[in-house]
Motif scaffolding. Structure first.
Motif, PDB file in Angstrom:
ATOM      1  N   ASP A  51       0.820  -1.215   0.000  1.00  0.00           N
ATOM      2  CA  ASP A  51       0.000   0.000   0.000  1.00  0.00           C
ATOM      3  C   ASP A  51       0.857   1.269   0.000  1.00  0.00           C
ATOM      4  OD1 ASP A  51      -2.560   0.990  -0.273  1.00  0.00           O
ATOM      5  OD2 ASP A  51      -2.827   1.302   1.883  1.00  0.00           O
ATOM      6  N   THR A  52       1.961   1.215  -0.731  1.00  0.00           N
ATOM      7  CA  THR A  52       2.854   2.358  -0.895  1.00  0.00           C
ATOM      8  C   THR A  52       2.466   3.114  -2.155  1.00  0.00           C
ATOM      9  OG1 THR A  52       4.678   1.169   0.162  1.00  0.00           O
ATOM     10  CG2 THR A  52       5.270   3.032  -1.255  1.00  0.00           C
ATOM     11  N   PRO A  53       2.217   4.412  -2.068  1.00  0.00           N
ATOM     12  CA  PRO A  53       1.900   5.185  -3.274  1.00  0.00           C
ATOM     13  C   PRO A  53       3.120   5.199  -4.208  1.00  0.00           C
ATOM     14  CG  PRO A  53       1.457   6.462  -1.282  1.00  0.00           C
ATOM     15  CD  PRO A  53       2.198   5.235  -0.868  1.00  0.00           C
ATOM     16  N   ALA A  54       2.951   4.710  -5.412  1.00  0.00           N
ATOM     17  CA  ALA A  54       4.059   4.621  -6.360  1.00  0.00           C
ATOM     18  C   ALA A  54       4.000   5.787  -7.338  1.00  0.00           C
ATOM     19  CB  ALA A  54       4.006   3.294  -7.106  1.00  0.00           C
ATOM     20  N   THR A  55       4.901   6.725  -7.153  1.00  0.00           N
ATOM     21  CA  THR A  55       5.019   7.869  -8.053  1.00  0.00           C
ATOM     22  C   THR A  55       6.269   7.681  -8.906  1.00  0.00           C
ATOM     23  OG1 THR A  55       6.376   9.106  -6.488  1.00  0.00           O
ATOM     24  CG2 THR A  55       3.961   9.399  -6.338  1.00  0.00           C
ATOM     25  N   ALA A  56       6.426   8.526  -9.910  1.00  0.00           N
ATOM     26  CA  ALA A  56       7.622   8.455 -10.748  1.00  0.00           C
ATOM     27  C   ALA A  56       8.877   8.688  -9.905  1.00  0.00           C
ATOM     28  CB  ALA A  56       7.530   9.473 -11.873  1.00  0.00           C
ATOM     29  N   GLY A  57       8.839   9.655  -9.016  1.00  0.00           N
ATOM     30  CA  GLY A  57       9.999   9.917  -8.162  1.00  0.00           C
ATOM     31  C   GLY A  57      10.349   8.739  -7.278  1.00  0.00           C
ATOM     32  N   TRP A  58       9.320   8.114  -6.706  1.00  0.00           N
ATOM     33  CA  TRP A  58       9.538   6.940  -5.869  1.00  0.00           C
ATOM     34  C   TRP A  58      10.166   5.824  -6.688  1.00  0.00           C
ATOM     35  CZ3 TRP A  58       7.694   1.981  -6.334  1.00  0.00           C
ATOM     36  CH2 TRP A  58       7.946   1.132  -5.257  1.00  0.00           C
ATOM     37  N   LEU A  59       9.613   5.563  -7.887  1.00  0.00           N
ATOM     38  CA  LEU A  59      10.122   4.478  -8.722  1.00  0.00           C
ATOM     39  C   LEU A  59      11.565   4.750  -9.130  1.00  0.00           C
ATOM     40  CD1 LEU A  59       9.583   1.812 -10.165  1.00  0.00           C
ATOM     41  CD2 LEU A  59       8.710   3.139 -12.110  1.00  0.00           C
ATOM     42  N   GLY A  60      11.854   5.972  -9.530  1.00  0.00           N
ATOM     43  CA  GLY A  60      13.227   6.315  -9.905  1.00  0.00           C
ATOM     44  C   GLY A  60      14.199   6.069  -8.772  1.00  0.00           C
ATOM     45  N   SER A  61      13.800   6.417  -7.553  1.00  0.00           N
ATOM     46  CA  SER A  61      14.699   6.199  -6.405  1.00  0.00           C
ATOM     47  C   SER A  61      14.882   4.703  -6.128  1.00  0.00           C
ATOM     48  CB  SER A  61      14.186   6.925  -5.161  1.00  0.00           C
ATOM     49  OG  SER A  61      13.027   6.307  -4.647  1.00  0.00           O
ATOM     50  N   GLN A  62      13.851   3.909  -6.335  1.00  0.00           N
ATOM     51  CA  GLN A  62      13.963   2.463  -6.138  1.00  0.00           C
ATOM     52  C   GLN A  62      14.934   1.835  -7.133  1.00  0.00           C
ATOM     53  OE1 GLN A  62      12.211   0.671  -3.547  1.00  0.00           O
ATOM     54  NE2 GLN A  62      12.125   2.827  -3.015  1.00  0.00           N
ATOM     55  N   LEU A  63      14.964   2.384  -8.339  1.00  0.00           N
ATOM     56  CA  LEU A  63      15.780   1.808  -9.414  1.00  0.00           C
ATOM     57  C   LEU A  63      17.107   2.517  -9.614  1.00  0.00           C
ATOM     58  CD1 LEU A  63      12.893   1.317 -11.995  1.00  0.00           C
ATOM     59  CD2 LEU A  63      13.985  -0.456 -10.605  1.00  0.00           C
ATOM     60  N   GLY A  64      17.321   3.627  -8.915  1.00  0.00           N
ATOM     61  CA  GLY A  64      18.563   4.389  -9.077  1.00  0.00           C
ATOM     62  C   GLY A  64      18.628   5.118 -10.407  1.00  0.00           C
ATOM     63  N   LEU A  65      17.468   5.553 -10.905  1.00  0.00           N
ATOM     64  CA  LEU A  65      17.422   6.259 -12.191  1.00  0.00           C
ATOM     65  C   LEU A  65      17.225   7.751 -11.979  1.00  0.00           C
ATOM     66  CD1 LEU A  65      15.027   3.908 -14.218  1.00  0.00           C
ATOM     67  CD2 LEU A  65      17.523   4.025 -14.360  1.00  0.00           C
ATOM     68  N   ASN A  66      17.744   8.533 -12.917  1.00  0.00           N
ATOM     69  CA  ASN A  66      17.470   9.967 -12.881  1.00  0.00           C
ATOM     70  C   ASN A  66      16.087  10.225 -13.464  1.00  0.00           C
ATOM     71  OD1 ASN A  66      17.646   9.995 -15.709  1.00  0.00           O
ATOM     72  ND2 ASN A  66      19.780  10.629 -15.700  1.00  0.00           N
ATOM     73  N   SER A  67      15.659  11.469 -13.428  1.00  0.00           N
ATOM     74  CA  SER A  67      14.307  11.837 -13.868  1.00  0.00           C
ATOM     75  C   SER A  67      14.054  11.477 -15.330  1.00  0.00           C
ATOM     76  CB  SER A  67      14.104  13.337 -13.645  1.00  0.00           C
ATOM     77  OG  SER A  67      12.822  13.716 -14.027  1.00  0.00           O
ATOM     78  N   ALA A  68      15.009  11.775 -16.192  1.00  0.00           N
ATOM     79  CA  ALA A  68      14.833  11.481 -17.619  1.00  0.00           C
ATOM     80  C   ALA A  68      14.741   9.973 -17.860  1.00  0.00           C
ATOM     81  CB  ALA A  68      15.983  12.083 -18.422  1.00  0.00           C
ATOM     82  N   GLY A  69      15.588   9.206 -17.194  1.00  0.00           N
ATOM     83  CA  GLY A  69      15.557   7.751 -17.342  1.00  0.00           C
ATOM     84  C   GLY A  69      14.258   7.158 -16.830  1.00  0.00           C
ATOM     85  N   THR A  70      13.770   7.710 -15.720  1.00  0.00           N
ATOM     86  CA  THR A  70      12.507   7.230 -15.154  1.00  0.00           C
ATOM     87  C   THR A  70      11.351   7.529 -16.090  1.00  0.00           C
ATOM     88  OG1 THR A  70      13.369   7.557 -12.919  1.00  0.00           O
ATOM     89  CG2 THR A  70      10.981   7.353 -13.149  1.00  0.00           C
ATOM     90  N   THR A  71      11.333   8.737 -16.645  1.00  0.00           N
ATOM     91  CA  THR A  71      10.271   9.114 -17.581  1.00  0.00           C
ATOM     92  C   THR A  71      10.287   8.204 -18.806  1.00  0.00           C
ATOM     93  OG1 THR A  71      10.297  11.402 -16.831  1.00  0.00           O
ATOM     94  CG2 THR A  71       9.345  10.989 -19.011  1.00  0.00           C
ATOM     95  N   ALA A  72      11.467   7.943 -19.345  1.00  0.00           N
ATOM     96  CA  ALA A  72      11.576   7.059 -20.518  1.00  0.00           C
ATOM     97  C   ALA A  72      11.069   5.655 -20.183  1.00  0.00           C
ATOM     98  CB  ALA A  72      13.019   7.009 -21.010  1.00  0.00           C
ATOM     99  N   LEU A  73      11.427   5.155 -19.025  1.00  0.00           N
ATOM    100  CA  LEU A  73      10.982   3.826 -18.598  1.00  0.00           C
ATOM    101  C   LEU A  73       9.456   3.784 -18.459  1.00  0.00           C
ATOM    102  CD1 LEU A  73      12.440   1.395 -16.147  1.00  0.00           C
ATOM    103  CD2 LEU A  73      10.293   2.406 -15.481  1.00  0.00           C
TER     104      LEU A  73
END
Length: 147
Positions: A51-73
């Motif tokens: 029940d963790t809210p999954a946002t782009a920022g959260w996902l990027g931090s989980q995967l070690g990606l920057n903002s652009a990489g997270t958006t592309a993913l």
């Protein structure tokens, strides 16, 4: 148990981890994804379970990606039909990510059998044995994630 026995257990955990990675890479290749895409889906499924809210920022931090990489993913997974983006009902500024039912189904088709075997095996353990396995895995995860 000896130090050699302990290291044998750690090496076995590493073998299991490598096998999981190989199966994830195989799944990714079959479905036109990058292995990081599969890790992203796993993170999102784990977020839903806890029940963790999954946002782009959260996902990027989980995967070690920057903002652009997270958006592309996210764009790639959404384009493949594996992910949805919806506005958070409590905070309309926030966009939440979720795995689609069809992506879950594909994952079940591929990973369901080995995961079922693992849960069946755990069912043969008594409470203490199962608790020991869980404790070891939790502490192993902590050891790997500590900075």
């Amino acid at each position: 148990m000896t130090e050699e026995d302990h290291m044998a257990t750690v090496h076995l955990l590493r073998r299991v981890s490598v096998e999981f990675g190989l199966r994830q890479a195989e799944f990714a290749a079959r479905h036109g994804m990058h292995p990081t895409d599969v890790r992203a889906l796993v993170c999102l499924l784990d977020a839903a379970r806890s029940d963790t809210p999954a946002t782009a920022g959260w996902l990027g931090s989980q995967l070690g990606l920057n903002s652009a990489g997270t958006t592309a993913l996210i764009d790639r997974l959404e384009g493949l039909g594996h992910l949805t983006r919806t506005r958070d009902a409590r905070d309309r500024r926030r966009v939440l990510l979720a795995v689609t039912a069809s992506a879950v189904e594909r994952g079940q088709e591929f990973f369901g059998r080995p995961l079922a075997r693992m849960t069946e095996l755990l069912g043969t353990f008594d409470r203490r044995e199962a608790a020991a396995v869980r404790r070891f895995l939790l502490e192993a995860h902590t050891a790997l994630t500590e900075k």
